[in-house]
Design a protein around this motif. Structure first.
Motif, mmCIF file in Angstrom:
data_model
loop_
_atom_site.group_PDB
_atom_site.id
_atom_site.type_symbol
_atom_site.label_atom_id
_atom_site.label_comp_id
_atom_site.label_asym_id
_atom_site.label_seq_id
_atom_site.Cartn_x
_atom_site.Cartn_y
_atom_site.Cartn_z
ATOM 1 N N GLN A 215 -61.766 -23.497 -26.054
ATOM 2 C CA GLN A 215 -61.870 -24.823 -25.432
ATOM 3 C C GLN A 215 -63.319 -25.210 -25.188
ATOM 4 O O GLN A 215 -63.693 -26.371 -25.349
ATOM 5 N N TRP A 216 -64.135 -24.243 -24.797
ATOM 6 C CA TRP A 216 -65.577 -24.496 -24.661
ATOM 7 C C TRP A 216 -66.164 -24.926 -26.011
ATOM 8 O O TRP A 216 -66.921 -25.905 -26.080
ATOM 9 N N GLU A 219 -65.198 -28.468 -26.946
ATOM 10 C CA GLU A 219 -65.900 -29.480 -26.148
ATOM 11 C C GLU A 219 -67.358 -29.620 -26.578
ATOM 12 O O GLU A 219 -67.899 -30.730 -26.625
ATOM 13 N N LYS A 222 -67.507 -31.706 -29.646
ATOM 14 C CA LYS A 222 -67.233 -33.102 -29.307
ATOM 15 C C LYS A 222 -68.454 -33.775 -28.695
ATOM 16 O O LYS A 222 -68.762 -34.939 -29.009
ATOM 17 N N ASN A 228 -70.521 -36.750 -22.705
ATOM 18 C CA ASN A 228 -69.704 -36.834 -21.500
ATOM 19 C C ASN A 228 -69.928 -38.172 -20.801
ATOM 20 O O ASN A 228 -71.062 -38.543 -20.476
#
Length: 434
Positions: A215-216, A219, A222, A228
């Protein structure tokens, strides 16, 4: 924040020395999320006991815009003498009462997030408003505002170094002062991406807390394309306060000119009618850029902000963006001949071996193109066969607006006969076949 406090003690000891009877006004400046308010709070909490009267007015910019200056004056007067009746009906009355009530009292006053000279003039207009030994601390994103108000000392809140950044990030991501085992490399990637911005370290640390390694990784991939939004919201406020021309300069620096010589950039942007000397000074005063060794530098997250602003123009249609600087997006646009009149600049980094065929049709609609920079690694082109740029022999630049053309390794022997160079101010065609 002890690092910042130590630096402040070195720069202006009169601020720290409680025995000094001078009235001292101190300005703390820096771009959004860099820690100005935190520094002010550290100072306020450390020295409040040494003053007769203390007041911390937070969010001055936001409150003055939503409610006006009069409520802020009333809040200050209530902090000063909460048991006295402070009847004021306008800002001028507030100024007179603040001066009358404070001129013989030792005051510690913090004005946090100031963005207009009227706010300072209404709340802390001059040294003689306050009694001997008073300290007034102002935080702002605009250095020029502090200079106009003739502050006694200025302090720039700077980014954290790698060690400090890693520790702050770890407290938020792992609830300890160092990364967990197996997360060291990923943590370093986040710290490098945030580049010492405390807000970013806190926001991303909290966001990634408790998540798996995969998941890190997802992200992080992304964020390279879609930053963010919580961080962007804080940073974008400074951009929103620029005028139209200053916004164009900000976006050009973010997309094309980070790290370039200031005089070189000024010459090109002046040719675009951007009044660059004035605009670059404003961006510097607002901490959106810094000038070091006469080069223009923009913090990585501000650069991501600029590129994201361009992307958000038409999220699903890069053919309508004003500026292109992502290699895969540019390849997509050129090979599919998606260019439009919206394009003002292209930065195409071809240093990674790649094959691309560019035709006249790829550029035919780019009639407003001001800046075209195509970069490649000379060694890779001479030593490797997997890099190819092919241009049709009838290739043409349709734009009459070109100010800057940088094309290392241009593959044709001639510039097009229709090439319009009257407004060109910089031509760089090294390692080409001309």
């Amino acid at each position: 924040m002890d690092y910042h406090l130590q630096k402040m003690e070195e720069i202006f000891p009169q601020m720290i020395n409680p025995l000094s009877n001078d009235v001292c006004m101190v300005g703390i400046y820096g771009f959004g999320g860099i820690g100005k308010t935190t520094i002010a709070k550290v100072l306020y909490n450390r020295f409040a006991a040494q003053f007769m009267i203390t007041s911390f007015l937070a969010n001055v910019r936001e409150d003055s815009k939503s409610r006006g200056l009069l409520p802020l004056q009333k809040q200050l007067l209530n902090d000063i003498l909460p048991r006295r009746k402070n009847f004021i009906s306008n800002v001028d009355e507030g100024i007179r009462m603040i001066k009358d009530r404070l001129c013989f009292k030792k005051v510690l006053l913090v004005l946090d997030d100031v963005d207009d000279l009227n706010q300072l003039e209404a709340l802390a207009g001059d040294h003689n408003w306050f009694g001997l030994g008073s300290r007034i601390i102002v935080t702002t994103r605009d250095k020029h505002l502090l200079e106009v108000h003739e502050m006694d000392a200025l302090f720039e809140a700077k980014k954290l170094d790698h060690k400090q950044a890693t520790e702050l990030f770890s407290w938020n991501a792992f609830k300890q002062n160092h990364p967990k085992e197996d997360y060291e490399k990923l943590s370093n990637s986040v710290v490098h991406y945030v580049n010492g911005l405390p807000l970013g370290l806190k926001v991303l640390g909290c966001f990634l807390y408790g998540k798996t390694i995969s998941q890190w990784e997802s992200e992080l991939h992304k964020m390279e394309r879609e930053p963010n939004q919580k961080i962007q919201h804080v940073l974008k406020r400074s951009y929103d306060e620029l005028d139209c021309t200053q916004k164009q300069i900000f976006l050009d620096v973010a997309c094309f000119f980070n790290g370039e010589d200031k005089d070189f950039v000024t010459r090109i942007l002046d040719a675009c009618n951007f009044f660059a000397k004035s605009g670059i000074r404003v961006l510097s005063d607002k901490c959106l850029i810094s000038i070091r060794d006469n080069n223009i530098w923009m913090h990585d997250l501000l650069r991501h902000l600029g590129r994201d602003i361009v992307r958000q123009e038409f999220p699903e249609d890069p053919g309508k963006w004003s500026r292109l600087c992502y290699p895969d997006v540019i390849s997509h646009v050129l090979t599919r001949k998606m260019g439009t009149e919206a394009f003002k600049g292209i930065l195409f980094d071809l240093s990674i071996p790649k094959w691309i065929h560019i035709t006249t049709e790829s550029f035919v609609m780019m009639k407003n193109l001001r800046l075209l920079k195509i970069i490649l690694d000379r060694e890779s082109t001479s030593m490797r066969d997997d890099y190819k740029v092919k241009l049709s022999k009838d290739f043409e630049f349709p734009s009459y607006e070109l100010r800057y053309l940088y094309w290392h390794g241009y593959p044709l022997e001639y510039l097009p006969s229709s090439f319009y160079a009257e407004d060109l101010v910089e031509l760089d065609m090294c390692y080409s076949s001309l």
